[in-house]
Design a protein around this motif. Structure first.
Motif, PDB file in Angstrom:
ATOM      1  N   SER A 165       0.858  -1.193   0.000  1.00 20.16           N
ATOM      2  CA  SER A 165       0.000   0.000   0.000  1.00 20.16           C
ATOM      3  C   SER A 165       0.883   1.227   0.000  1.00 20.16           C
ATOM      4  N   GLN A 166       0.569   2.171  -0.874  1.00 15.94           N
ATOM      5  CA  GLN A 166       1.325   3.426  -0.923  1.00 15.94           C
ATOM      6  C   GLN A 166       0.418   4.551  -1.393  1.00 15.94           C
ATOM      7  N   LYS A 167       0.948   5.784  -1.317  1.00 18.66           N
ATOM      8  CA  LYS A 167       0.149   6.926  -1.746  1.00 18.66           C
ATOM      9  C   LYS A 167      -0.305   6.728  -3.181  1.00 18.66           C
ATOM     10  N   LYS A 168      -1.572   7.076  -3.414  1.00 21.04           N
ATOM     11  CA  LYS A 168      -2.157   6.921  -4.747  1.00 21.04           C
ATOM     12  C   LYS A 168      -1.495   7.886  -5.715  1.00 21.04           C
ATOM     13  N   GLY A 169      -1.202   7.392  -6.916  1.00 23.40           N
ATOM     14  CA  GLY A 169      -0.614   8.217  -7.966  1.00 23.40           C
ATOM     15  C   GLY A 169      -1.681   9.031  -8.684  1.00 23.40           C
ATOM     16  N   LYS A 170      -1.309   9.607  -9.813  1.00 23.82           N
ATOM     17  CA  LYS A 170      -2.238  10.444 -10.577  1.00 23.82           C
ATOM     18  C   LYS A 170      -3.346   9.630 -11.224  1.00 23.82           C
ATOM     19  N   THR A 171      -3.048   8.400 -11.593  1.00 32.76           N
ATOM     20  CA  THR A 171      -4.077   7.533 -12.160  1.00 32.76           C
ATOM     21  C   THR A 171      -4.302   6.355 -11.219  1.00 32.76           C
ATOM     22  N   SER A 172      -5.522   5.873 -11.197  1.00 37.80           N
ATOM     23  CA  SER A 172      -5.877   4.790 -10.291  1.00 37.80           C
ATOM     24  C   SER A 172      -5.911   3.457 -11.030  1.00 37.80           C
ATOM     25  N   ARG A 173      -5.495   2.419 -10.346  1.00 36.59           N
ATOM     26  CA  ARG A 173      -5.628   1.062 -10.874  1.00 36.59           C
ATOM     27  C   ARG A 173      -7.088   0.606 -10.797  1.00 36.59           C
ATOM     28  N   TYR A 174      -7.877   1.332 -10.017  1.00 36.21           N
ATOM     29  CA  TYR A 174      -9.266   0.959  -9.768  1.00 36.21           C
ATOM     30  C   TYR A 174     -10.193   2.137 -10.079  1.00 36.21           C
ATOM     31  N   PRO A 175     -10.292   2.547 -11.345  1.00 35.92           N
ATOM     32  CA  PRO A 175     -11.155   3.687 -11.673  1.00 35.92           C
ATOM     33  C   PRO A 175     -12.618   3.328 -11.418  1.00 35.92           C
ATOM     34  N   ILE A 176     -13.362   4.299 -10.905  1.00 34.56           N
ATOM     35  CA  ILE A 176     -14.768   4.060 -10.581  1.00 34.56           C
ATOM     36  C   ILE A 176     -15.593   5.282 -10.980  1.00 34.56           C
ATOM     37  N   ASP A 177     -16.799   5.023 -11.416  1.00 34.48           N
ATOM     38  CA  ASP A 177     -17.732   6.080 -11.758  1.00 34.48           C
ATOM     39  C   ASP A 177     -17.976   6.947 -10.519  1.00 34.48           C
ATOM     40  N   SER A 178     -17.930   8.264 -10.683  1.00 32.00           N
ATOM     41  CA  SER A 178     -18.054   9.179  -9.540  1.00 32.00           C
ATOM     42  C   SER A 178     -19.395   9.034  -8.825  1.00 32.00           C
ATOM     43  N   GLN A 179     -20.468   8.761  -9.553  1.00 34.16           N
ATOM     44  CA  GLN A 179     -21.788   8.590  -8.921  1.00 34.16           C
ATOM     45  C   GLN A 179     -21.821   7.342  -8.045  1.00 34.16           C
ATOM     46  N   LEU A 180     -21.234   6.253  -8.523  1.00 32.77           N
ATOM     47  CA  LEU A 180     -21.192   5.019  -7.742  1.00 32.77           C
ATOM     48  C   LEU A 180     -20.322   5.215  -6.497  1.00 32.77           C
ATOM     49  N   LEU A 181     -19.194   5.875  -6.651  1.00 29.39           N
ATOM     50  CA  LEU A 181     -18.323   6.135  -5.506  1.00 29.39           C
ATOM     51  C   LEU A 181     -19.034   7.014  -4.474  1.00 29.39           C
ATOM     52  N   LYS A 182     -19.751   8.018  -4.942  1.00 27.53           N
ATOM     53  CA  LYS A 182     -20.501   8.900  -4.043  1.00 27.53           C
ATOM     54  C   LYS A 182     -21.536   8.101  -3.252  1.00 27.53           C
ATOM     55  N   LEU A 183     -22.225   7.197  -3.918  1.00 28.14           N
ATOM     56  CA  LEU A 183     -23.214   6.348  -3.257  1.00 28.14           C
ATOM     57  C   LEU A 183     -22.557   5.464  -2.197  1.00 28.14           C
ATOM     58  N   ILE A 184     -21.438   4.846  -2.540  1.00 27.67           N
ATOM     59  CA  ILE A 184     -20.706   4.005  -1.583  1.00 27.67           C
ATOM     60  C   ILE A 184     -20.276   4.840  -0.384  1.00 27.67           C
ATOM     61  N   GLU A 185     -19.675   5.990  -0.650  1.00 25.82           N
ATOM     62  CA  GLU A 185     -19.195   6.866   0.432  1.00 25.82           C
ATOM     63  C   GLU A 185     -20.343   7.263   1.366  1.00 25.82           C
ATOM     64  N   GLU A 186     -21.461   7.688   0.796  1.00 27.84           N
ATOM     65  CA  GLU A 186     -22.593   8.147   1.615  1.00 27.84           C
ATOM     66  C   GLU A 186     -23.194   7.019   2.433  1.00 27.84           C
ATOM     67  N   LYS A 187     -23.451   5.887   1.819  1.00 30.87           N
ATOM     68  CA  LYS A 187     -24.142   4.792   2.506  1.00 30.87           C
ATOM     69  C   LYS A 187     -23.283   4.154   3.585  1.00 30.87           C
ATOM     70  N   ILE A 188     -22.046   3.882   3.288  1.00 29.35           N
ATOM     71  CA  ILE A 188     -21.180   3.216   4.276  1.00 29.35           C
ATOM     72  C   ILE A 188     -20.883   4.153   5.432  1.00 29.35           C
ATOM     73  N   THR A 189     -20.578   5.398   5.160  1.00 30.39           N
ATOM     74  CA  THR A 189     -20.253   6.338   6.230  1.00 30.39           C
ATOM     75  C   THR A 189     -21.450   6.550   7.153  1.00 30.39           C
ATOM     76  N   VAL A 190     -22.608   6.781   6.613  1.00 32.46           N
ATOM     77  CA  VAL A 190     -23.809   7.035   7.422  1.00 32.46           C
ATOM     78  C   VAL A 190     -24.269   5.792   8.164  1.00 32.46           C
ATOM     79  N   GLN A 191     -24.330   4.672   7.486  1.00 34.79           N
ATOM     80  CA  GLN A 191     -24.888   3.466   8.074  1.00 34.79           C
ATOM     81  C   GLN A 191     -24.017   2.846   9.158  1.00 34.79           C
ATOM     82  N   ASN A 192     -22.709   2.873   8.991  1.00 36.54           N
ATOM     83  CA  ASN A 192     -21.879   2.065   9.876  1.00 36.54           C
ATOM     84  C   ASN A 192     -21.140   2.797  10.992  1.00 36.54           C
TER      85      ASN A 192
END
Length: 195
Positions: A165-192
């Motif tokens: 594990s290291q600091k993330k570079g300019k490009t991600s090995r795991y690109p994700i749609d911003s809307q899906l990431l936003k949904l994951i961030e909101e649901k996991i943070t609030v629920q758990n």
């Protein structure tokens, strides 16, 4: 010694205030393999980011709500969580606090083991969920966006799963749609983790 906040109340098993659902490793392997047949990249990316956000929030919970000190003892206890949740033992090989880098080894990973046993040797590293868990835990610990790479994998026939594990570079090995990431961030943070 490490103390876990584990509670079994009214049929719910919780660790650090987050309820856990136990799924047999074989069922997990078949579920992931079925999803991969439909969309390999989407499945890997989804597993990675779900685990990353979840483990980041868990570490932040320990630091901010429970007042844990950010040191090597906390880092080792974070890695020990995998033992009690069924992901096998994770051994800290190297930690560089200045460069914000971790190297770990996992000599038994049920997912990688059963992937190898049931489907034969994989041509690539298999456990994107553990990659996400390690990236999120190190992100919560170091306070910067991190990325994890599985360099060796039991599913490929290696002796252990080895992660860096290291600091993330300019490009991600795991690109994700911003809307899906936003949904994951909101649901996991609030629920758990918000008390």
């Amino acid at each position: 010694s490490v103390h876990y906040m584990i509670d079994w109340n009214e049929g719910m098993f919780t660790l650090w205030g987050c309820s856990l659902f136990m799924m047999p490793s074989l069922s997990f392997v078949y579920l992931i393999k079925t999803l991969e047949e439909r969309s390999l990249d989407w499945t890997h990316t989804l597993l990675y980011h779900l685990a990353r956000v979840q483990s980041r929030e868990s570490v932040l919970f320990q630091l901010q709500k429970m007042g844990f000190k950010k040191d090597i003892t906390l880092l080792k206890s974070i890695l020990e969580h995998s033992d009690i949740t069924g992901f096998g033992s994770v051994k800290l090989v190297h930690a560089d606090f200045e460069k914000k880098m971790l190297s770990v080894e996992q000599y038994f990973n049920p997912y990688s083991y059963y992937t190898n046993q049931l489907f034969g040797k994989s041509s690539a590293a298999a456990d994107y969920y553990v990659c996400g868990l390690l990236a999120g835990a190190s992100q919560g610990f170091f306070g910067v966006e991190m990325e994890d790479v599985e360099e060796k994998c039991i599913a490929k026939g290696d002796e252990c799963c080895s992660h860096k594990s290291q600091k993330k570079g300019k490009t991600s090995r795991y690109p994700i749609d911003s809307q899906l990431l936003k949904l994951i961030e909101e649901k996991i943070t609030v629920q758990n983790f918000i008390l």
